[in-house]
Design an enzyme around this catalytic site. Structure first.
Site, PDB file in Angstrom:
ATOM      1  N   HIS A 170       0.812  -1.218   0.000  1.00 27.34           N
ATOM      2  CA  HIS A 170       0.000   0.000   0.000  1.00 27.34           C
ATOM      3  C   HIS A 170       0.847   1.270   0.000  1.00 27.34           C
ATOM      4  O   HIS A 170       0.357   2.338  -0.343  1.00 27.34           O
ATOM      5  CB  HIS A 170      -1.054  -0.022   1.123  1.00 27.34           C
ATOM      6  CG  HIS A 170      -0.519   0.322   2.480  1.00 27.34           C
ATOM      7  ND1 HIS A 170       0.142  -0.585   3.256  1.00 27.34           N
ATOM      8  CD2 HIS A 170      -0.562   1.464   3.206  1.00 27.34           C
ATOM      9  CE1 HIS A 170       0.495  -0.009   4.400  1.00 27.34           C
ATOM     10  NE2 HIS A 170       0.078   1.240   4.399  1.00 27.34           N
ATOM     11  N   GLU A 208       6.449   4.472  14.324  1.00 28.96           N
ATOM     12  CA  GLU A 208       5.039   4.498  14.738  1.00 28.96           C
ATOM     13  C   GLU A 208       4.947   4.609  16.254  1.00 28.96           C
ATOM     14  O   GLU A 208       5.793   4.060  16.969  1.00 28.96           O
ATOM     15  CB  GLU A 208       4.336   3.221  14.282  1.00 28.96           C
ATOM     16  CG  GLU A 208       4.363   3.028  12.784  1.00 28.96           C
ATOM     17  CD  GLU A 208       3.592   1.792  12.361  1.00 28.96           C
ATOM     18  OE1 GLU A 208       2.418   1.932  11.997  1.00 28.96           O
ATOM     19  OE2 GLU A 208       4.158   0.700  12.408  1.00 28.96           O
ATOM     20  N   ASP A 227       7.454  -7.251   8.486  1.00 27.85           N
ATOM     21  CA  ASP A 227       6.237  -6.435   8.416  1.00 27.85           C
ATOM     22  C   ASP A 227       6.464  -5.120   7.670  1.00 27.85           C
ATOM     23  O   ASP A 227       5.595  -4.657   6.949  1.00 27.85           O
ATOM     24  CB  ASP A 227       5.746  -6.145   9.844  1.00 27.85           C
ATOM     25  CG  ASP A 227       4.413  -5.425   9.871  1.00 27.85           C
ATOM     26  OD1 ASP A 227       3.480  -5.901   9.187  1.00 27.85           O
ATOM     27  OD2 ASP A 227       4.295  -4.386  10.551  1.00 27.85           O
ATOM     28  N   HIS A 232       7.608  -2.453   2.488  1.00 26.54           N
ATOM     29  CA  HIS A 232       7.379  -1.010   2.346  1.00 26.54           C
ATOM     30  C   HIS A 232       8.681  -0.198   2.234  1.00 26.54           C
ATOM     31  O   HIS A 232       8.839   0.622   1.334  1.00 26.54           O
ATOM     32  CB  HIS A 232       6.588  -0.479   3.546  1.00 26.54           C
ATOM     33  CG  HIS A 232       5.290  -1.195   3.793  1.00 26.54           C
ATOM     34  ND1 HIS A 232       4.474  -1.619   2.773  1.00 26.54           N
ATOM     35  CD2 HIS A 232       4.656  -1.551   4.941  1.00 26.54           C
ATOM     36  CE1 HIS A 232       3.405  -2.207   3.298  1.00 26.54           C
ATOM     37  NE2 HIS A 232       3.491  -2.180   4.608  1.00 26.54           N
TER      38      HIS A 232
HETATM   39  C1  BG6 Z   1       1.248  -2.273   7.472  1.00 32.38           C
HETATM   40  C2  BG6 Z   1       1.915  -2.961   8.617  1.00 32.38           C
HETATM   41  O1  BG6 Z   1       1.561  -2.929   6.271  1.00 32.38           O
HETATM   42  O2  BG6 Z   1       1.683  -0.929   7.416  1.00 32.38           O
HETATM   43  C3  BG6 Z   1       1.579  -2.252   9.915  1.00 32.38           C
HETATM   44  O3  BG6 Z   1       1.471  -4.316   8.686  1.00 32.38           O
HETATM   45  C4  BG6 Z   1       1.913  -0.788   9.823  1.00 32.38           C
HETATM   46  O4  BG6 Z   1       2.244  -2.853  11.005  1.00 32.38           O
HETATM   47  C5  BG6 Z   1       1.326  -0.164   8.568  1.00 32.38           C
HETATM   48  O5  BG6 Z   1       1.377  -0.135  10.964  1.00 32.38           O
HETATM   49  C6  BG6 Z   1       1.823   1.236   8.371  1.00 32.38           C
HETATM   50  O6  BG6 Z   1       1.199   1.829   7.278  1.00 32.38           O
HETATM   51  P1  BG6 Z   1       0.355   3.170   7.374  1.00 32.38           P
HETATM   52  O7  BG6 Z   1      -0.065   3.453   5.986  1.00 32.38           O
HETATM   53  O8  BG6 Z   1      -0.781   2.878   8.299  1.00 32.38           O
HETATM   54  O9  BG6 Z   1       1.264   4.195   7.938  1.00 32.38           O
END
Ligand code: BG6
Length: 483
Positions: A170, A208, A227, A232
């Site tokens: 994403h 985070e 993860d 990402h």
């Molecule tokens: C997800 C992870 O893919 O991305 C999570 O599994 C993480 O652990 C999240 O919190 C972070 O993405 P975003 O877009 O919420 O900042």
């Protein structure tokens, strides 16, 4: 008559569907972008259509941005539901409800991806009708290491072609990520200095404040490296480091990203400490709130050694990046929601004679969180009688430019329905990313992580990854202060 396009969500009663997919679809609906789209939820629960609709209505109230009861009612009324197991016999029952163009979305626990793809394929759903199309969206993680990713790929390819499979990351739907490409290649100013001669280091941080929340069952097996970093952050890394595109084409883009991953110097497991650090949060504080240790979170094994923080030092073995360290780090329960790609330029060869304090390096920082914006940190003269330099920041806010764009899931759903693959992962990207992290994962099967206090900067041991003279940027100061 069937709608021209159908979106079948497998795992329709699950968490991802209610938190992310349905809110995104609802917002697309409000913008008139789902008019010819039938949405069919599929899951094991033997629910009626009305029960499913009311479940989604509740989810929208909780999670949809800009919730409006009337608009939501209109959206929910269009939702359809079918229940069954992930077997060819059960899924065959929805055959009559598929449109000429159908997108299957696997919003399922990862161990079920292979089974679901095979069941859909065995039911004949990978074969498009004349003039139509069939696509499969797979959520992350794609495998848990290189070997399992290859096994999953083989299972998928029994019925589905690579071109039909859209692997979601994403982050590729985030405005800030797409801006990275535009910013790099649309500014003449940057390309000549975007290399080892001028850049001293790159720090990619995704910090985070949240803990593991309700996801311990998944997270305690995965950990931060799987993860966040393998997918990402590796994407942000390859976009920041890749060569310019000669043509805008999804395949060329993906070729260029893979080229970066292939050029990463393999991490030597005998010298792991110089390349990787893992941490786990213990109890701590955020403001006045007391935060529990990871091992005390519901669903986490009491003696768990899962890392909630991971940092890597990578080097790219090519002409452009020879000798430039790239640092990737991400963690839960850190001091602030600070996410950025920070590029530090080399210092000027020497200070201007007579100029006081002119040795601060320039930084270009692409901030993703807490807000999307770009900062360019320069040195300018401090007003006054002395010839003294001080840091100034040129800021380009992104969202307040009057266009916050689509959310990542909205953007990627539009792309998936349109068959635009540029912002999805090709298998070789996944494969090379696993090749990079696999030696670290293997080593981390043993031993335990370094502990850090919840609400802090992460484990102190992360400092050992840095080359002489470099510092980690502060997470707490992520609201704008520099390193
Ligand atoms: C997800 C992870 O893919 O991305 C999570 O599994 C993480 O652990 C999240 O919190 C972070 O993405 P975003 O877009 O919420 O900042």
């Amino acid at each position: 008559m069937a709608a021209a396009r159908t979106l079948v969500i497998l795992g329709a009663t699950g968490d991802l569907t209610q938190r992310l997919l349905m809110p995104a679809l609802y917002r697309l609906h409000r913008q008139g972008l789902t008019r010819d789209l039938r949405i069919l939820g599929y899951a094991m629960e033997p629910w009626s259509r009305a029960r499913f609709q009311s479940h989604i209505d509740k989810a929208l109230r909780a999670f949809a941005e800009g919730f409006d009861a009337r608009a939501a009612a209109g959206f929910v009324k269009q939702l359809d539901y079918a229940s069954g197991q992930l077997t060819p016999q059960d899924v065959s029952a929805i055959a009559a409800r598929l449109g000429p163009g159908t997108l299957f979305y696997l919003a399922l626990p990862p161990p079920l991806f292979g089974t679901a793809a095979q069941a859909l394929g065995a039911a004949g759903f990978a074969q498009p009708p004349r003039g139509g199309w069939r696509r499969l969206v797979v959520e992350k993680p794609f495998g848990t290491d290189l070997h399992s990713a290859e096994v999953l790929r083989t299972q998928m390819h029994q019925h589905w072609d690579e071109a039909q499979v859209l692997r979601i990351d994403h982050f590729l739907g985030k405005e800030a990520t797409q801006n990275l490409m535009v910013m790099r290649f649309a500014n003449r100013l940057l390309e000549p200095v975007w290399n080892a001669q001028h850049i001293a280091q790159v720090q990619i941080t995704y910090a985070e404040t949240l803990g593991v929340e309700h996801r311990a069952a998944y997270y305690d097996k995965a950990g931060a490296l799987r993860d966040m970093l393998q997918n990402h952050l590796m994407q942000l890394f390859s976009l920041a480091a890749m060569e310019p595109l000669s043509t805008w084409d999804g395949e060329v883009l993906r070729d260029h990203k893979v080229e970066v991953l292939r050029a990463v110097k393999p991490i030597d497991h005998r010298n792991l400490d110089a390349h990787a650090v893992r941490g786990q949060y213990r109890a701590g504080r955020q403001g006045r709130k007391t935060l529990p240790a990871y091992r005390r979170e519901p669903g986490v094994a009491r003696g768990s050694n899962t890392e909630t923080f991971a940092a890597l030092r990578l080097e790219i073995d090519n002409w452009r990046w020879q000798g430039v360290p790239f640092y990737l780090r991400s963690g839960k329960r850190l001091a602030a929601e600070t996410s950025e790609i920070a590029v530090q330029f080399r210092r000027v060869p020497g200070p201007l004679p007579g100029l006081v304090r002119a040795d601060e390096p320039n930084w270009l920082v692409l901030r993703i969180k807490p807000e999307q914006r770009m900062d360019l940190q320069l040195t300018a003269k401090r007003p006054g009688l002395q010839l003294e330099g001080h840091g100034v920041t040129l800021t380009a806010p992104y969202e307040s430019a009057g266009n916050s764009g689509f959310s990542a899931y909205e953007q990627l759903l539009i792309d998936a329905l349109a068959g635009e693959r540029a912002h999805f992962l090709r298998f070789d990207e996944v494969e090379w990313a696993w090749r990079i992290v696999d030696p670290v994962l293997r080593a981390w099967r043993h031993g335990s992580p370094d502990f850090y206090s919840a609400g802090g900067e992460g484990p102190a041991t992360q400092a050992r990854l840095l080359d002489a003279g470099l510092r980690w940027r502060s997470i707490a100061a992520g609201s704008g202060a520099d390193a």
